[in-house]
Design an enzyme around this catalytic site. Structure first.
Site, short mmCIF file in Angstrom:
data_model
loop_
_atom_site.label_atom_id
_atom_site.label_comp_id
_atom_site.label_asym_id
_atom_site.label_seq_id
_atom_site.Cartn_x
_atom_site.Cartn_y
_atom_site.Cartn_z
CD GLU A 253 45.70 30.50 31.76
OE1 GLU A 253 46.95 30.47 31.88
OE2 GLU A 253 45.05 29.53 31.34
CG ASP B 176 50.84 28.19 32.50
OD1 ASP B 176 50.56 29.39 32.26
OD2 ASP B 176 50.68 27.30 31.67
CD GLU C 29 48.43 33.98 33.03
OE1 GLU C 29 48.97 33.26 33.88
OE2 GLU C 29 48.10 33.57 31.91
CD GLU D 214 46.97 64.51 26.53
OE1 GLU D 214 47.72 64.37 25.56
OE2 GLU D 214 47.35 64.41 27.71
CG ASP E 243 47.46 56.67 27.74
OD1 ASP E 243 47.12 57.68 28.38
OD2 ASP E 243 48.59 56.56 27.21
O1 FUB Z 1 50.51 58.12 27.37
C1 FUB Z 1 51.05 59.09 26.50
C2 FUB Z 1 50.12 60.26 26.42
O2 FUB Z 1 49.91 60.82 27.71
C3 FUB Z 1 48.75 59.90 25.94
O3 FUB Z 1 48.67 59.71 24.58
C4 FUB Z 1 47.96 61.04 26.48
O4 FUB Z 1 46.58 60.85 26.47
C5 FUB Z 1 48.54 61.16 27.86
O5 FUB Z 1 47.96 60.22 28.74
#
Ligand code: FUB
Length: 462
Positions: free
Chosen positions: A340, A455, A342, A219, A39
């Protein structure tokens, strides 16, 4: 630390070892190899890209998303990413019981507001808002309660319009928006919560109509404006998800369906995807996630990036997921300032960890592990290598190579026992003079077990 876990413990080891030893050579995707990250929510602030991600835990519980915290990475070149570790947990929302899913952070008036979906203690979906004075945290719950509560209230995206009005869009299976108040931690109750009418012409044709959804919108919306046109990118489908987009002349619509941006990614088997977008140093980048890291899958996803160009009419082209990702760095890295450890272009084997004193550092370093740092500009020539290291064991060596893992050897730093794995010492070694821009490889050598912690590093021309 996916590679090490698989290569050392799995019956699958030989296959993975072969896979892994060739995987990193040209790969830039997935961009983070030390953790499963999902995400992506990139934010450009003061010449730096801050990438906020959710985090799929290594141990998936009950074959479902197992996500406890959010992480942050930063880059000024789009090819090396500095790990800032976990910056917030669902536990920082006292009213939450878990499920740290997809959020987005935005800067306003010197503060950073991070909108995040979590489940409440009673199990209901909610969106919270955390605030910090720094893009890398620490963040804290801004209001001590959910900002928005309702079924399907996940995946917030935030955008401040030209007139200063901030909007928050979110949702699955519906798409809602509110106008945020200027304080960014409350919303305009008079305007209310607006629900989109999800029609094909606005949000794409949905082939599968057996789940009470109408259009293809699923979504994970991502809202932005470019050249007077508003864009909403989103996962579409159903599942497995592809990425698609809609555009509108106003931030509140009406939205017109654009097209597919990225087809369903077959490699790795992640059934979700999730878009993020930035323009940085004149180039456009699509962020997304896939299951392409070794050991990856639907609940072990990893963030990837593809540079792309908008079509002349403002439409977004179909973008293919690649292993190469960002091949051209947006700038070179200065090795004469503290870097860094990392800060990583690619790595195999190591892990990162965060503590209160040293911040994030590289740990679990074993013989043969390496870190690649891309596009390092040595200018007229480096002569000395310096590093901050700590070792509780017999230590090991850092071989410094350029261009390839087995490329020209600049020098070797001997790391001896420093009296403790948090007893940091600055050590140095002479290096063969190197000039110009090179990829840099730190190849770690030593006996069995964890060799030392690492580090920071820098070069000097003295
Ligand atoms: O990562 C959890 C859920 O899966 C997210 O909120 C959605 O967008 C999907 O990627």
């Amino acid at each position: 630390m996916k590679f090490k876990a698989l290569t050392k413990t799995s019956a699958f080891a030989v296959f993975v070892l072969i896979e892994v030893s060739t995987f990193g050579l040209k790969a830039q995707n997935p961009i983070i190899q030390t953790n499963y990250t999902a995400d992506p929510a990139p934010m450009v602030h003061n010449g730096t890209v801050y990438l906020y991600t959710s985090h799929d835990e290594d141990n998936t519980v009950k074959n479902f998303f197992t996500m406890n915290d959010w992480r942050c990475y930063s880059s000024t070149d789009m090819v090396n990413w500095t790990d800032h570790g976990a910056i917030l947990s669902y536990k920082d929302f006292s009213w939450s019981r878990g499920d740290a899913w997809a959020g987005q952070c935005i800067h306003r008036n010197g503060k950073f507001y991070y909108y995040l979906p979590v489940n409440q203690k009673n199990g209901g979906n909610a969106i919270g808002v955390a605030v910090s004075d720094s893009p890398t945290g620490p963040f804290k719950d801004a209001i001590g309660a959910p900002l928005l509560v309702g079924y399907g209230y996940i995946d917030p995206t935030v955008y401040i319009d030209d007139d200063g009005q901030a909007y928050l869009y979110w949702g699955n299976p519906n798409l809602w928006h509110v106008k945020l108040n200027a304080d960014m931690v409350s919303y305009n109750k008079e305007y209310g919560i607006v629900k989109e009418d999800l029609k094909d012409k606005n949000f794409g044709f949905r082939a599968k109509k057996n789940d009470n959804r109408t259009a293809a919108y699923e979504e994970g919306p991502w809202l932005f404006k470019r050249n007077s046109l508003y864009y909403l990118l989103y996962p579409a489908g159903g599942v497995p998800e592809h990425l698609a987009y809609s555009t509108a002349p106003n931030i509140t619509g009406p939205w017109t369906y654009g097209d597919t941006i990225m087809h369903v990614i077959k490699e790795g088997g992640a059934f979700t995807n999730h878009p993020g977008y930035i323009e940085f140093k004149g180039k456009s980048y699509l962020f997304y996630h896939s299951g392409a890291l070794p050991g990856g899958g639907g609940f072990k996803r990893s963030v990837c990036i593809e540079p792309f160009k908008f079509n002349a009419d403002g439409s977004i082209p179909l973008i293919a997921p690649t292993k190469e990702g960002v091949t051209e760095s947006a700038s070179n890295l200065n090795p004469y300032k503290r870097v860094e450890a990392e800060t990583i272009g690619w790595e195999e084997g190591i892990e990162t960890v965060k503590d209160e004193n040293a911040g994030v550092y590289v740990t679990n370093i074993s013989n043969g592990d390496y870190i690649k740092v891309r596009s390092v500009d040595f200018g007229k020539g480096a002569k000395t290598f310096l590093a901050g290291v700590a070792s509780a064991s017999t230590g090991g060596k850092i071989e410094i190579h350029v261009d390839r893992k087995g490329g020209s050897l600049l020098g070797v730093l001997d790391v001896k026992n420093t009296g403790g794995d948090k007893n940091w010492k600055m050590l140095s070694c002479k290096v063969n003079v190197v000039k110009g821009v090179h990829d840099l490889y730190f190849v770690f050598k030593g006996a069995d077990g964890n060799l030392f912690n690492f580090d920071w590093w820098k070069f000097s021309n003295k």
